[in-house]
Design an enzyme around this catalytic site. Structure first.
Site, PDB file in Angstrom:
ATOM      1  N   GLU A 179       1.503   8.854  -1.337  1.00  0.00           N
ATOM      2  CA  GLU A 179       2.766   8.179  -1.036  1.00  0.00           C
ATOM      3  C   GLU A 179       3.841   8.642  -2.008  1.00  0.00           C
ATOM      4  O   GLU A 179       3.555   9.279  -3.023  1.00  0.00           O
ATOM      5  CB  GLU A 179       2.600   6.653  -1.058  1.00  0.00           C
ATOM      6  CG  GLU A 179       2.234   6.096  -2.409  1.00  0.00           C
ATOM      7  CD  GLU A 179       1.970   4.589  -2.411  1.00  0.00           C
ATOM      8  OE1 GLU A 179       1.575   4.025  -1.372  1.00  0.00           O
ATOM      9  OE2 GLU A 179       2.156   3.980  -3.467  1.00  0.00           O
ATOM     10  N   ARG A 214     -10.108  -9.168  -6.263  1.00  0.00           N
ATOM     11  CA  ARG A 214     -11.100  -9.486  -7.296  1.00  0.00           C
ATOM     12  C   ARG A 214     -10.444 -10.373  -8.337  1.00  0.00           C
ATOM     13  O   ARG A 214      -9.237 -10.579  -8.294  1.00  0.00           O
ATOM     14  CB  ARG A 214     -11.528  -8.189  -7.983  1.00  0.00           C
ATOM     15  CG  ARG A 214     -10.338  -7.472  -8.598  1.00  0.00           C
ATOM     16  CD  ARG A 214     -10.708  -6.257  -9.420  1.00  0.00           C
ATOM     17  NE  ARG A 214      -9.538  -5.707 -10.096  1.00  0.00           N
ATOM     18  CZ  ARG A 214      -8.779  -4.709  -9.649  1.00  0.00           C
ATOM     19  NH1 ARG A 214      -9.065  -4.149  -8.493  1.00  0.00           N
ATOM     20  NH2 ARG A 214      -7.744  -4.273 -10.337  1.00  0.00           N
ATOM     21  N   HIS A 245      -1.957   5.241 -15.797  1.00  0.00           N
ATOM     22  CA  HIS A 245      -1.881   4.294 -14.675  1.00  0.00           C
ATOM     23  C   HIS A 245      -2.792   3.095 -14.860  1.00  0.00           C
ATOM     24  O   HIS A 245      -3.142   2.420 -13.910  1.00  0.00           O
ATOM     25  CB  HIS A 245      -2.223   4.963 -13.342  1.00  0.00           C
ATOM     26  CG  HIS A 245      -1.544   6.281 -13.177  1.00  0.00           C
ATOM     27  ND1 HIS A 245      -0.173   6.383 -13.135  1.00  0.00           N
ATOM     28  CD2 HIS A 245      -2.024   7.528 -13.089  1.00  0.00           C
ATOM     29  CE1 HIS A 245       0.131   7.667 -13.014  1.00  0.00           C
ATOM     30  NE2 HIS A 245      -0.956   8.370 -12.991  1.00  0.00           N
ATOM     31  N   LYS A 293      -6.480   0.915   1.491  1.00  0.00           N
ATOM     32  CA  LYS A 293      -5.065   0.858   1.114  1.00  0.00           C
ATOM     33  C   LYS A 293      -4.171   1.292   2.275  1.00  0.00           C
ATOM     34  O   LYS A 293      -3.052   0.818   2.431  1.00  0.00           O
ATOM     35  CB  LYS A 293      -4.778   1.752  -0.098  1.00  0.00           C
ATOM     36  CG  LYS A 293      -5.684   1.521  -1.297  1.00  0.00           C
ATOM     37  CD  LYS A 293      -5.586   0.121  -1.846  1.00  0.00           C
ATOM     38  CE  LYS A 293      -6.531  -0.096  -3.007  1.00  0.00           C
ATOM     39  NZ  LYS A 293      -7.049  -1.449  -3.140  1.00  0.00           N
TER      40      LYS A 293
END
Lengths: 501, 165
Positions: A200, A292, A235, A116
């Site tokens: 982040e 994916r 999430h 990421k």
């Protein structure tokens, strides 16, 4: 085209891939762990091979074993589904080294988008906006602390190799940071076999909008529009729909082009999803690429008429995409609800166990992608997803109504599940209005928890059943009492047997 | 016929009486229903109540009755046996912690003899990829640890026991 494919997964996605293979005339090899020896997905395979004990590390995450089994079976390619090894670059490389086709992106692109942190740098370079945060990995707690201070709390800790919300933690202050990073690492290690996490800025009340992209080895690229995935718990998406209520044609076209640019910059091949956060002012930020087939892929299939899993297989086999960007369009509206073995009334605690009764909804525009059957055991070792209900209708409101009724007629008894909870979301005014964001579930919790208004009817039903059960119990107890009264010397002598030999 | 049904922490006394083709159901002496056209087939029962016909799926397992209605599933326990317990907060169970779900014991961050404060994490159990932290119900000293990290554990088995002063 391949002659035989090994499907390195379980549950509904293994079934989905097997269906695509069948339609292409490709033979399938299924795999299973010890606890999965009578799992549903094996019913759809031409062959099935045991790959290890029940813990995922011993079976569905066991790279060496899966490659070995593939070679022995004569399969030319592996479809990894989602989760498990789907986004594991080491696995994709192991496939390449073994001369087996990995049905997914090339290992280099997979490594890039799987990281990421590295993908943020790549995306920033092509001018697509990213969320402020770490641009390198570290074990140093002090760097986490400094970055959190720099971008300002709240921040979000994410697994670098993550996806599906696993290993993710929102952190509100310095005191929580260290334990959240540790928890994120543990979860990431268990879900992805790697414990690196990064940090982040946390964007508050965003919408989560992602674009489906296909790119072949010849460089043809097409996007298949968006999926709105803002209804999330922990999430993790539980409801997705397309088209998104948040986009107009102009923003849709702009984000679609950005998504294609990201895929091209990563030299990515096969099906991929570019995730964006959309803030309250309709600014979008690149989040990550999901390398994916996604859990929510069916809604794209419903509105575009494009079979994504078949395209994955065709692209992996070296075929060209014949779809043209100006020829694909969105027709009608689709929604997916994910059915989980979990208790919404108890903090979504997982609920493994035996499914005693199963009745699936059916009717016009209703599709159920399932990984369970009546009588099956839902094991505690794997993800709690049981199945997905997908509906299509001409308009959004018809689609919501269709989903609400489909859920009402979906019966799973024996384990706790979220069907009633999902139905209440469909019936919520705020969802119907379409103006929601990723905090929807938290903010509307009160409306979504069962009020048990129907307990009267349920009690009547239970009374009938319980009364019959009681009758049987009483009868048995009666028989026992009778027996005791009429004890014979034979019984008092204890264990005896008829002479045989 | 009279008996008791338990739903989560609520107990209902119910009576069922049959008179010709009509059934009378009384719940907690206050809710009274007259039900007709009762039919039971395999895993579905049907009955009529106030002009409405209900078709309700059910399942039975030992001392439990499962009923599906309106998208929800209701789990009733027969007689006075307690419910699935998943509901019952761990804190209520005195001087030990146990997991409300079966799973893998990931971590026991305490040792025998440790002094722990109420709310301290005593064990972490993972099931279906979700980690659940089990916290101390009150201040105490770790008296017994019944499992080791990596063990598969069942629901409601005490994992860590405390001596509470």
């Amino acid at each position: 085209m391949f002659k035989k494919i090994l499907i390195a997964n379980r549950g509904e996605i293994a079934v989905r891939v097997a269906r695509a293979c069948r339609e292409l005339g490709v033979a399938t090899v299924g795999v299973y762990s010890t606890t999965d020896k009578s799992a549903y997905h094996l019913r759809f395979m031409d062959d099935a091979v045991w790959i290890g004990d029940s813990p995922p590390q011993a079976s569905y995450l066991n790279i060496e074993k899966i490659i070995d089994v593939t070679k022995k079976s004569g399969a030319e390619a592996i479809h990894p589904g989602y989760g498990f090894l789907a986004e594991n670059a080491q696995f994709a490389r192991a496939c390449e080294d073994a001369g087996v086709v990995f049905i997914g992106p090339n290992s280099k692109a997979l490594a890039l988008v799987g990281d990421k942190v590295a993908s943020r740098t790549t995306v920033k370079a092509i001018g697509v906006p990213i969320i402020p945060g770490m641009e390198g990995l570290t074990e140093e707690m002090s760097i986490f602390k400094n970055m959190a201070k720099e971008v300002g709390y709240p921040v979000i800790v994410k697994a670098s190799l993550g996806g599906g919300g696993k290993g993710m933690r929102i952190v509100y202050n310095d005191e929580e940071l260290e334990s959240c990073v540790a928890a994120g690492r543990r979860e990431a290690k268990s879900a992805f076999g790697d414990d690196s996490v990064y940090l982040e800025k946390y964007v508050d009340r965003p919408r989560h909008v992602e674009f489906q992209v296909l790119r072949d080895h010849q460089g043809n690229v097409v996007h298949l529009f968006e999926r709105e995935c803002s209804i999330q718990r922990r999430h993790q998406k539980i409801i997705e729909e397309t088209p998104s209520q948040a986009l107009d044609d102009k923003l849709r076209a702009k984000m679609g082009e950005a998504a294609k640019k990201v895929i091209e910059a990563a030299d990515y091949t096969n099906a991929g999803t570019v995730e964006f956060l959309l803030d309250e002012n309709k600014n979008f930020y690149f989040l990550e690429v999901n390398a994916r087939v996604q859990v929510e892929h069916p809604i794209t299939e419903m509105v575009t008429g494009v079979d994504l899993v078949r395209h994955q297989i065709m692209i992996a086999a070296g075929e060209r995409i014949t779809l043209k960007q100006d020829e694909v369009s969105q027709h009608g509206h689709a929604i997916e609800s994910r059915i989980y073995a979990e208790d919404p009334e108890n903090n979504f605690l997982p609920s493994p166990g035996k499914i005693l009764t199963l009745v699936e909804p059916s009717g016009p525009g209703i599709r159920v992608d399932s990984g369970i059957y009546q009588g099956c055991d839902v094991p505690p070792q794997y993800d709690p997803i049981l199945s997905k209900v997908i509906v299509w209708a001409e308009t959004r409101s018809m689609s919501i109504s269709r989903m609400s009724h489909a859920l009402q007629h979906y019966i799973i008894l024996g384990i706790r599940n979220n069907i009633g909870f999902l139905k209440r979301i469909m019936d919520t005014q705020k969802f119907i209005e379409g103006n929601y964001h990723t905090h929807f579930l938290d903010e509307n919790e009160a409306d979504l928890i069962s009020k048990h208004d129907d307990i009267g009817i349920a009690l009547i039903a239970a009374t009938f059943i319980a009364s019959e059960k009681k009758r049987v119990y009483d009868a048995r107890a009666g028989t026992r009492a009778e027996l005791q009264k009429s004890m014979t010397p034979w019984r008092e002598l204890g264990h005896w047997e008829i002479c045989g030999h | 016929m009279e008996f008791k049904l338990q739903y989560f922490d609520k107990q209902y006394s119910v009576t069922l009486e049959k008179k010709d083709d009509l059934y009378g159901v009384v719940i907690n002496d206050e809710m009274k229903y007259q039900v007709s056209d009762f039919v039971r087939q395999q895993n579905i029962i049907s009955f009529r109540l106030n002009e409405t016909i209900y078709n309700i799926y059910f399942a039975e397992d030992r001392d439990k009755v499962y009923v599906a209605f309106g998208g929800d599933s209701f789990i009733f326990d027969l007689e006075k046996r307690t419910t699935a317990g998943a509901r019952r907060p761990v804190e209520e169970r005195g001087n030990s912690v146990s997991s409300p779900m079966p799973g893998l014991l990931v971590k026991v961050p305490v040792s025998l003899g440790d002094k722990v404060a109420a709310g301290a994490t005593l064990a972490i159990v993972e099931a279906m990829k979700m980690q659940n932290e089990l916290r101390a119900p009150s201040d105490g000293i770790v008296k017994k640890i019944n499992f080791k990290e990596g063990d598969q554990i069942d629901a409601f088995q005490p994992i860590v026991e405390l001596d509470i002063e």
